[in-house]
Design an enzyme around this catalytic site. Sequence first.
Site, short mmCIF file in Angstrom:
data_model
loop_
_atom_site.label_atom_id
_atom_site.label_comp_id
_atom_site.label_asym_id
_atom_site.label_seq_id
_atom_site.Cartn_x
_atom_site.Cartn_y
_atom_site.Cartn_z
N ASP A 95 11.05 -19.03 -17.15
CA ASP A 95 11.54 -17.95 -16.30
C ASP A 95 12.84 -18.38 -15.64
OD1 ASP A 95 11.58 -15.47 -15.12
OD2 ASP A 95 9.99 -15.86 -13.68
N ARG A 99 22.60 -14.07 -14.78
CA ARG A 99 22.14 -14.31 -13.41
C ARG A 99 22.71 -15.60 -12.82
NH1 ARG A 99 15.63 -12.91 -13.84
NH2 ARG A 99 15.84 -10.86 -14.82
#
Length: 428
Positions: free
Chosen positions: A246, A303
């Site tokens: 993740d 991100r």
Amino acid sequence: MNGPVRRLLAAGAIAALAATAVPGAADAHGRHDLGRQTLAANDGWAAYDGGTTGGADADRDHVYTVDTWAELKAAVQGDEPKIVKVEGDIDAWTDAEGNALTCEDWNDPGYTWEQYLAAYDPEVWGWNAPSGPVEEARVRSYNAYREHVLLRIGANTTIVGSGRASVTHGAFFIGNVDNVIVRNLGVHNAYDCFPAWEGDAWDGEFDNFEVSGATHVWLDHLTVTDGTTHDYEAPVIWGKRVEHLDGGIDIVRASDLVTVSWNHIRNHDKTMLIGNTDSDRYAEDDKLRVTIHHNWFENAGQRAPRLRWGQNHVYNNYYTYREASGYPYHYSIGAGRHSQIYAENNAWDLEGLPPAVALYNWGGDAMHIEGSLFNGRRVDLLAAWNEANPDAPMADTVTELPVLHGKVHATRLVPVLVPLWAGAGKLR
């Protein structure tokens, strides 16, 4: 003076500058001890409102040296000031005696991966989220695994690596505590052994670092990678790629006053999520204030950061990408709902890609970005984004400006300074 000699002299001058350029640490006790160093008074948001000292005030009984996962987990507990020095390469997939473990060691009696795939194949189950005995067994397996690999760090803690110390398979969790420092450490491969099928996609749960509801956190000189796992190489099952990884460094649930500095984040997809939902549940005023400076994002797919709700000062970071890495590149800085991003003097070296890809609009309406260097040229990245994306433009005005920061270097120095100093093993 010929060109090669001039370039060598210039590189030497920049290297000399680099030797004195690394900001951030103030020695709280007048000694060159990484464990006693505190965040400098001007070094970003984590220096605001009392500063970040970690475990600098620890007494002798609360200074630990660890070289096993069991020792590390025990040492970081509690809220008294403490310093934890990590030596060597620690693998979280080990038991209390140091014996190696595998994913199967956490399998509940009612679960195997093969059973799970047989039970919830859409040809059998339909396109629905799993339920029933095998899913319940997966959840029990996941919970046992989470309890083992999650490093729950108490307040007033400093964790420092000795030399090139590292942790593999562990997930650092800084949750609902204040005053934590982690420095000079490699953290690799926060692997989820028990990814969940959600009816339309796979979901892996663990981050290398999760800062959740925490305040005054300094993450500095870390090397954060996927280790030997690459999600882009995972099999495609039921039309979707299985996810075992993740976030790299996620800062969520109204965390506040965080400085992320001089880290090398390499070969990772979902790199740094700040604010984990568009819901206004975590949208309190003056939260998610994060400074991100002098980090090297190498083959970071997206991100870096992606922000919702908060205020970010993003400066002097270096973004590099090579297609040969295998990692897909999506964008670097993403502006989400009610975000305030002030980005300055960052440099990009993205092989074969156009300037517009450096940014993304995730529902944000503004981003201030200046002094950008893209593939060796000065580029107005916001103008490039707006020209390429007329249906999702962003304004250049933000209402919140940086409050505290160290020296903002000229952008031309970033491609040399940051690789020289970013990452673990650079501090002594």
